[in-house]
Design a protein around this motif. Structure first.
Motif, mmCIF file in Angstrom:
data_model
loop_
_atom_site.group_PDB
_atom_site.id
_atom_site.type_symbol
_atom_site.label_atom_id
_atom_site.label_comp_id
_atom_site.label_asym_id
_atom_site.label_seq_id
_atom_site.Cartn_x
_atom_site.Cartn_y
_atom_site.Cartn_z
ATOM 1 N N TYR A 35 0.773 -1.401 -0.061
ATOM 2 C CA TYR A 35 0.192 0.060 -0.127
ATOM 3 C C TYR A 35 0.441 1.225 0.204
ATOM 4 C CZ TYR A 35 -3.714 -2.487 1.835
ATOM 5 O OH TYR A 35 -5.280 -3.523 1.164
ATOM 6 N N ILE A 45 -4.532 0.321 -2.023
ATOM 7 C CA ILE A 45 -3.866 -0.222 -2.332
ATOM 8 C C ILE A 45 -2.791 -0.461 -3.522
ATOM 9 C CG2 ILE A 45 -5.160 -1.421 -3.738
ATOM 10 C CD1 ILE A 45 -4.332 -3.783 -2.619
ATOM 11 N N ILE A 55 -1.656 -10.953 -8.371
ATOM 12 C CA ILE A 55 -3.189 -10.804 -8.138
ATOM 13 C C ILE A 55 -3.428 -9.639 -8.443
ATOM 14 C CG2 ILE A 55 -5.820 -11.216 -7.054
ATOM 15 C CD1 ILE A 55 -3.855 -13.774 -7.196
ATOM 16 N N ILE A 56 -3.475 -8.537 -7.737
ATOM 17 C CA ILE A 56 -3.825 -7.561 -8.204
ATOM 18 C C ILE A 56 -2.373 -6.187 -8.921
ATOM 19 C CG2 ILE A 56 -4.674 -5.298 -6.872
ATOM 20 C CD1 ILE A 56 -6.507 -6.794 -5.585
ATOM 21 N N GLU A 58 -2.666 -2.278 -9.381
ATOM 22 C CA GLU A 58 -3.600 -0.928 -9.345
ATOM 23 C C GLU A 58 -3.061 0.062 -10.039
ATOM 24 O OE1 GLU A 58 -6.504 -0.218 -7.595
ATOM 25 O OE2 GLU A 58 -7.281 -2.562 -8.129
ATOM 26 N N PHE A 90 3.319 0.672 2.782
ATOM 27 C CA PHE A 90 3.197 -0.678 3.984
ATOM 28 C C PHE A 90 2.969 -1.934 3.465
ATOM 29 C CE2 PHE A 90 2.028 1.981 7.452
ATOM 30 C CZ PHE A 90 2.900 3.306 7.807
ATOM 31 N N ARG A 97 -9.395 -14.590 0.558
ATOM 32 C CA ARG A 97 -10.274 -14.557 0.926
ATOM 33 C C ARG A 97 -10.996 -13.798 1.902
ATOM 34 N NH1 ARG A 97 -11.008 -18.643 -3.302
ATOM 35 N NH2 ARG A 97 -10.837 -20.455 -1.408
ATOM 36 N N SER A 98 -10.590 -13.581 3.058
ATOM 37 C CA SER A 98 -10.686 -13.685 4.767
ATOM 38 C C SER A 98 -10.645 -10.971 4.567
ATOM 39 C CB SER A 98 -10.170 -14.224 5.393
ATOM 40 O OG SER A 98 -8.981 -12.797 5.812
ATOM 41 N N TYR A 99 -10.196 -11.062 3.941
ATOM 42 C CA TYR A 99 -9.980 -9.596 3.640
ATOM 43 C C TYR A 99 -8.680 -9.214 5.251
ATOM 44 C CZ TYR A 99 -13.121 -9.759 -0.852
ATOM 45 O OH TYR A 99 -13.376 -9.550 -2.161
ATOM 46 N N GLU A 100 -9.105 -9.322 6.123
ATOM 47 C CA GLU A 100 -8.671 -9.420 7.158
ATOM 48 C C GLU A 100 -7.005 -8.942 7.134
ATOM 49 O OE1 GLU A 100 -10.195 -11.489 10.503
ATOM 50 O OE2 GLU A 100 -7.894 -10.874 11.800
ATOM 51 N N GLN A 101 -6.533 -8.182 7.531
ATOM 52 C CA GLN A 101 -5.169 -7.619 5.956
ATOM 53 C C GLN A 101 -4.269 -7.312 8.115
ATOM 54 O OE1 GLN A 101 -4.767 -5.305 3.226
ATOM 55 N NE2 GLN A 101 -6.306 -7.090 2.407
ATOM 56 N N TYR A 102 -3.095 -8.072 7.643
ATOM 57 C CA TYR A 102 -1.954 -7.601 9.151
ATOM 58 C C TYR A 102 -1.589 -6.247 8.600
ATOM 59 C CZ TYR A 102 -4.702 -10.799 11.606
ATOM 60 O OH TYR A 102 -6.137 -10.948 12.590
ATOM 61 N N TYR B 32 -17.822 -7.047 4.082
ATOM 62 C CA TYR B 32 -16.686 -7.166 4.634
ATOM 63 C C TYR B 32 -15.657 -5.596 5.211
ATOM 64 C CZ TYR B 32 -16.369 -11.657 3.027
ATOM 65 O OH TYR B 32 -16.565 -13.148 2.781
ATOM 66 N N PHE B 34 -14.042 -2.663 8.300
ATOM 67 C CA PHE B 34 -13.399 -3.051 9.596
ATOM 68 C C PHE B 34 -12.962 -1.796 9.857
ATOM 69 C CE2 PHE B 34 -11.177 -7.672 8.194
ATOM 70 C CZ PHE B 34 -11.765 -7.033 6.595
ATOM 71 N N TYR B 36 -9.506 0.316 11.598
ATOM 72 C CA TYR B 36 -8.204 0.667 11.801
ATOM 73 C C TYR B 36 -7.496 1.823 12.435
ATOM 74 C CZ TYR B 36 -7.010 -3.951 8.686
ATOM 75 O OH TYR B 36 -7.153 -5.016 7.897
ATOM 76 N N LEU B 46 -5.586 -4.019 13.459
ATOM 77 C CA LEU B 46 -6.944 -4.356 13.324
ATOM 78 C C LEU B 46 -7.368 -3.603 14.515
ATOM 79 C CD1 LEU B 46 -8.483 -4.884 11.559
ATOM 80 C CD2 LEU B 46 -8.740 -7.569 12.495
ATOM 81 N N PHE B 51 -18.084 -9.571 9.386
ATOM 82 C CA PHE B 51 -17.937 -9.723 8.602
ATOM 83 C C PHE B 51 -19.374 -10.270 7.787
ATOM 84 C CE2 PHE B 51 -14.037 -9.960 7.789
ATOM 85 C CZ PHE B 51 -13.484 -10.669 8.394
ATOM 86 N N GLN B 97 -11.199 -8.871 -4.442
ATOM 87 C CA GLN B 97 -10.105 -9.481 -3.749
ATOM 88 C C GLN B 97 -8.965 -8.535 -2.801
ATOM 89 O OE1 GLN B 97 -8.561 -11.378 -7.655
ATOM 90 N NE2 GLN B 97 -9.080 -12.708 -5.966
ATOM 91 N N LEU B 99 -9.360 -4.576 -0.191
ATOM 92 C CA LEU B 99 -9.747 -3.439 1.252
ATOM 93 C C LEU B 99 -9.678 -2.160 0.092
ATOM 94 C CD1 LEU B 99 -7.973 -3.800 3.961
ATOM 95 C CD2 LEU B 99 -10.736 -5.048 3.674
#
Lengths: 112, 111
Positions: A35, A45, A55-56, A58, A90, A97-102, B32, B34, B36, B46, B51, B97, B99
């Motif tokens: 990012y 992103i 995959i992406i 942008e 970043f 598929r979870s979209y939860e990102q760290y 979905y 979120f 942050y 996070l 969800f 795919q 955020l």
């Protein structure tokens, strides 16, 4: 142990130079992202990789080239740096598929 | 394509006061969602996620958020803020795919 790490934390360089930023994760996630956060804090992103496959992309200038040598690493190489590339970059990881990102701690790039 | 709007660029509240940060999203499918938080010079952490299921979700540091489909909103709340909550807060929606983040809301805490 840091889950998502980036090196370097700060990078100051001159226009026209080539530089790389490294990202490593120990979470075992399938997907990694880059990012860009601009001076107004807007977060956008740039790329995502899943199991070393792009995959992406942008609409990032082709001066930016991500490379994923393995699932745990995603590096960002930038050619011919421009003033407008100054930003915080970043790295992030997530499970498919979870979209939860760290997120990693960020790399502040300053181009002079 | 999805989008997120955080209408408030900057909010100031007194320590101990309640807080609500607004987030509106646009996405054709089930989102979905979120929140942050980014402290100065740090990465994004996070706070909480939605969800499916219960529309009121609890997160870390005493934060909660409520999903309201009819209003396309996912507002973040905290009953009593602490000085350490001063930071930038980002709402994000996941889809296709990736955020997509809102512009962020900077939270300042008055002592």
């Amino acid at each position: 142990d840091t889950a998502v790490s980036q090196t370097p934390k700060y990078l100051v360089t001159q226009m026209g130079n080539d530089k790389s930023i490294k990202c490593e994760q120990n979470l075992g996630h399938d997907t990694m992202y880059w990012y860009k956060q601009d001076s107004k804090k807007f977060l956008k992103i740039m790329f995502s990789y899943n199991n070393k496959e792009l995959i992406i992309n942008e609409t990032v200038p082709n001066r930016f080239s991500p490379k994923s040598p393995d699932k745990a690493h995603l590096n960002l190489h930038i050619n011919s740096l421009e003033l407008g590339d100054s930003a915080v970059y970043f790295c992030a990881t997530g499970q498919d598929r979870s979209y939860e990102q760290y997120f990693g701690p960020g790399t502040r790039l300053t181009v002079t | 394509a999805q989008s997120v709007t955080q209408p408030d660029i900057h909010i100031t509240v007194s320590e101990g006061a309640s807080l609500e940060l607004r987030c509106n999203y646009s996405y054709g499918a089930t989102p979905y969602l979120f929140w942050y938080v980014q402290s100065p010079g740090q990465g994004l952490q996070l706070l909480l996620k939605y969800f499916s299921g219960d529309t009121l979700v609890q997160g870390i540091k005493g934060f909660e958020a409520e999903f309201k489909r009819s209003q396309s909103s996912f507002n973040l709340r905290k009953p009593s803020v602490h000085w350490s909550d001063a930071a930038e807060y980002f709402c994000a929606v996941g889809g296709a795919q990736k955020l997509v983040f809102g512009q962020g809301t900077r939270l300042t805490i008055n002592p």
